[in-house]
Design an enzyme around this catalytic site. Structure first.
Site, short mmCIF file in Angstrom:
data_model
loop_
_atom_site.label_atom_id
_atom_site.label_comp_id
_atom_site.label_asym_id
_atom_site.label_seq_id
_atom_site.Cartn_x
_atom_site.Cartn_y
_atom_site.Cartn_z
N PHE A 129 -18.82 4.50 -6.06
CA PHE A 129 -17.75 3.20 -5.37
C PHE A 129 -18.48 2.63 -4.16
O PHE A 129 -19.41 3.19 -3.45
CB PHE A 129 -16.93 3.95 -5.28
CG PHE A 129 -15.73 2.46 -4.52
CD1 PHE A 129 -14.87 2.25 -6.28
CD2 PHE A 129 -15.60 3.06 -3.14
CE1 PHE A 129 -13.79 1.67 -5.28
CE2 PHE A 129 -14.66 1.82 -3.14
CZ PHE A 129 -13.72 1.29 -3.50
N ASP A 201 -16.70 13.29 -3.96
CA ASP A 201 -15.84 12.32 -3.90
C ASP A 201 -15.50 12.52 -5.36
O ASP A 201 -14.97 11.85 -6.33
CB ASP A 201 -15.89 11.16 -3.72
CG ASP A 201 -15.48 9.93 -3.32
OD1 ASP A 201 -14.29 9.92 -4.12
OD2 ASP A 201 -15.99 9.08 -2.38
N TYR A 226 -4.07 7.84 -2.70
CA TYR A 226 -3.14 6.48 -3.32
C TYR A 226 -3.83 6.48 -4.70
O TYR A 226 -2.60 5.61 -5.00
CB TYR A 226 -2.95 5.91 -2.22
CG TYR A 226 -4.64 5.17 -2.24
CD1 TYR A 226 -5.27 4.27 -3.04
CD2 TYR A 226 -4.96 5.47 -0.53
CE1 TYR A 226 -6.50 4.16 -2.71
CE2 TYR A 226 -6.89 4.66 -0.54
CZ TYR A 226 -7.28 4.88 -2.06
OH TYR A 226 -8.35 3.86 -1.77
N LYS A 227 -3.89 7.14 -5.51
CA LYS A 227 -4.40 7.00 -6.50
C LYS A 227 -3.49 7.43 -7.56
O LYS A 227 -2.39 7.57 -8.13
CB LYS A 227 -6.23 6.57 -6.92
CG LYS A 227 -6.53 5.93 -6.48
CD LYS A 227 -8.42 6.05 -6.54
CE LYS A 227 -8.86 4.87 -5.82
NZ LYS A 227 -10.24 5.16 -5.61
N ARG A 375 -10.51 -2.46 -17.00
CA ARG A 375 -10.14 -0.41 -16.68
C ARG A 375 -8.71 -0.53 -16.66
O ARG A 375 -7.79 -1.53 -16.45
CB ARG A 375 -10.13 0.20 -15.58
CG ARG A 375 -11.79 -0.63 -14.58
CD ARG A 375 -11.65 1.08 -12.96
NE ARG A 375 -10.76 0.05 -11.99
CZ ARG A 375 -10.38 0.55 -11.25
NH1 ARG A 375 -11.70 2.32 -10.79
NH2 ARG A 375 -9.95 0.76 -10.15
C1 PLP Z 1 -10.85 4.54 -4.37
C2 PLP Z 1 -12.35 4.62 -3.87
C3 PLP Z 1 -12.38 5.30 -1.99
C4 PLP Z 1 -11.35 5.04 -1.42
O1 PLP Z 1 -12.42 4.70 -0.33
P1 PLP Z 1 -11.06 4.46 1.25
O2 PLP Z 1 -11.63 4.65 2.57
O3 PLP Z 1 -9.86 4.56 0.92
O4 PLP Z 1 -11.28 3.03 0.77
C5 PLP Z 1 -13.61 5.57 -2.31
N1 PLP Z 1 -14.35 6.56 -3.05
C6 PLP Z 1 -13.80 6.05 -4.54
C7 PLP Z 1 -14.83 6.88 -5.13
C8 PLP Z 1 -13.22 5.44 -4.79
O5 PLP Z 1 -12.96 6.01 -5.96
#
Ligand code: PLP
Length: 416
Positions: A129, A201, A226-227, A375
């Site tokens: 990400f 992560d 939040y996911k 997705r």
């Molecule tokens: C959704 C996601 C993030 C989001 O990071 P934020 O700091 O909350 O914006 C980070 N890493 C991964 C792998 C994600 O899927």
């Protein structure tokens, strides 16, 4: 091939079916984007009213004590810990994933600097990400001490990229694009063998796949709520640090909430013992309070049951799409092997963006990620077998009818 009646029967005998009642989902919508923003727990509305009207409105500043606001990051951390195989008092819910990544990355580099200062490489995947890569880049740039990133092009290439120069391996357990699922224990063992530390992560795996951080030997973990954890838009993230490493160094954002005696108001920083040192400043209580509503549903089930349903749902969706859409330029990029699959399914299509927009227009909410990836997230807490079946049928209709060619589906929105 599975029929819709089969799916109705699967839903009827689904032991998790009742959990859907916890969520406020709009009628007639097939929501396959819980991997981006989880659905709203019904309880969140009343809890928000309570926090705003009673705790803030009536309780005012006294609520830091009387409503338990001060201890909320730790309390939520303990509720979340059982979902990721962490121990009691080892997790706090705070800040964002990006910020927590910064904290643990600096901490890991500091631990390595004490052990072997020649290790300057952070290994990660090019398809990680973006924020994970960007935060590591920014840190290397800030430190100006010769740190660099090594980006690998496939999960299989990770072991070969580890060496005597490697300080940290930073991997997202479930890849946000492909849905590829890494084995935390296996990769951590390889990293440790060559003297590297691991940061996991868990954004796309917490609440989606069973995780056992302690048994896997991992060093650090971060992730959002939040996911799959349904904490609400932008709800605070979590951070876990192996107790063996936790007290060895400071984390860099040494704010007063992480002080050993927060209200001692001392002129010198002294980190709190335990995971409390990973807090920085005053927490966003209204947003944090919502996380508890998301976690509450998980207390009514367990990750094994959720994983079984998740795999059954993704199996069904893959089977249906492949059977119905074979003549279209659709490529499955998610592993078929269960041990390698997270809880979302991705297909590549040359016009993926427009196809997703056309699906949304038909009430099937998936999303699009560059380049060409469509997705579909499956949240076993509230996704039904009939949802997966209907979504595949509607996708086939959109492709067969080429309705995605409509001009209004081609223009890119700010959030895809
Ligand atoms: C959704 C996601 C993030 C989001 O990071 P934020 O700091 O909350 O914006 C980070 N890493 C991964 C792998 C994600 O899927």
């Amino acid at each position: 091939m599975t029929t819709r009646d089969d799916c109705l029967a699967l839903d009827a005998r689904d032991p998790l079916a009742a959990l859907r009642e916890d969520f406020a989902l709009p009628e007639g919508l097939i929501y396959l984007d819980g991997n981006s923003l989880g659905a709203r727990p019904k309880a969140a509305l009343e809890r928000a009213r309570q926090v705003v009207a009673e705790e803030w409105g009536d309780g005012l500043v006294g609520s830091w004590n009387s409503a338990g606001w001060r201890g909320l990051p730790e309390r939520l951390g303990n509720q979340l810990a059982r979902l990721i195989g962490a121990g009691e008092d080892e997790v706090v819910v705070t800040d964002t994933t990006s910020i927590n990544l910064f904290k643990v990355l600096v901490a890991a580099l500091r631990v390595q600097a004490l052990r072997d200062p020649s290790r300057k490489v952070i290994v990660t995947e090019r398809s990680n990400f973006p924020t994970d890569i960007y935060m590591a880049e920014g840190l290397a740039d800030m430190l100006q001490q010769g740190y660099s990133l090594r980006l690998v092009d496939s999960p299989e290439a990770l072991p070969g990229a580890l060496g005597s120069d490697t300080a940290v391996v930073l991997v997202t357990q479930v890849n946000y694009k492909t849905g590829y699922l890494h084995d935390i224990g296996a990769l951590t063992a390889l990293a440790h063998e060559c003297g590297a530390l691991t940061i996991w992560d868990l954004c796309h795996s917490a609440g989606a796949v069973p995780i056992d951080l302690k048994a896997s030997g991992a060093d650090y973990a971060i992730g959002c709520t939040y996911k799959y954890l349904n904490g609400g838009p932008g709800s605070p993230a979590f951070v876990w640090v192996s107790p063996a490493l936790r007290e060895q160094v400071w984390q860099p954002l040494s704010g007063w909430w992480g002080h050993a005696r927060q209200f001692g108001m001392e002129p010198r920083y002294e980190p709190a013992p335990g995971i409390g040192r990973y807090l920085c400043g005053t927490q966003p209580i209204t947003s944090l309070a919502m996380v508890e509503c998301g976690l509450a549903t998980f207390a009514r089930t367990d990750m094994q049951a959720l994983r079984e349903k998740s795999l059954a749902l993704t199996d069904l969706f893959i089977e249906q799409v492949q059977a119905r859409c074979g003549r279209h330029p659709l490529t499955l990029v998610t592993p078929l092997e269960h041990a390698r699959r997270g809880s979302h399914v991705s297909f590549e299509h040359p016009e993926g963006y427009a196809v997703i927009q056309a699906l949304i227009d038909r009430g099937v909410i998936g999303d699009y990620r560059e380049p060409r990836i469509m997705r579909f997230g499956f949240t076993p807490l509230y996704t039904r077998f009939t949802d997966a079946w209907d979504a595949a049928r509607i996708l086939a209709e959109v492709l067969d009818g080429e309705t995605w060619r409509d001009e209004r589906f081609l223009a890119r929105k700010q959030v895809t």
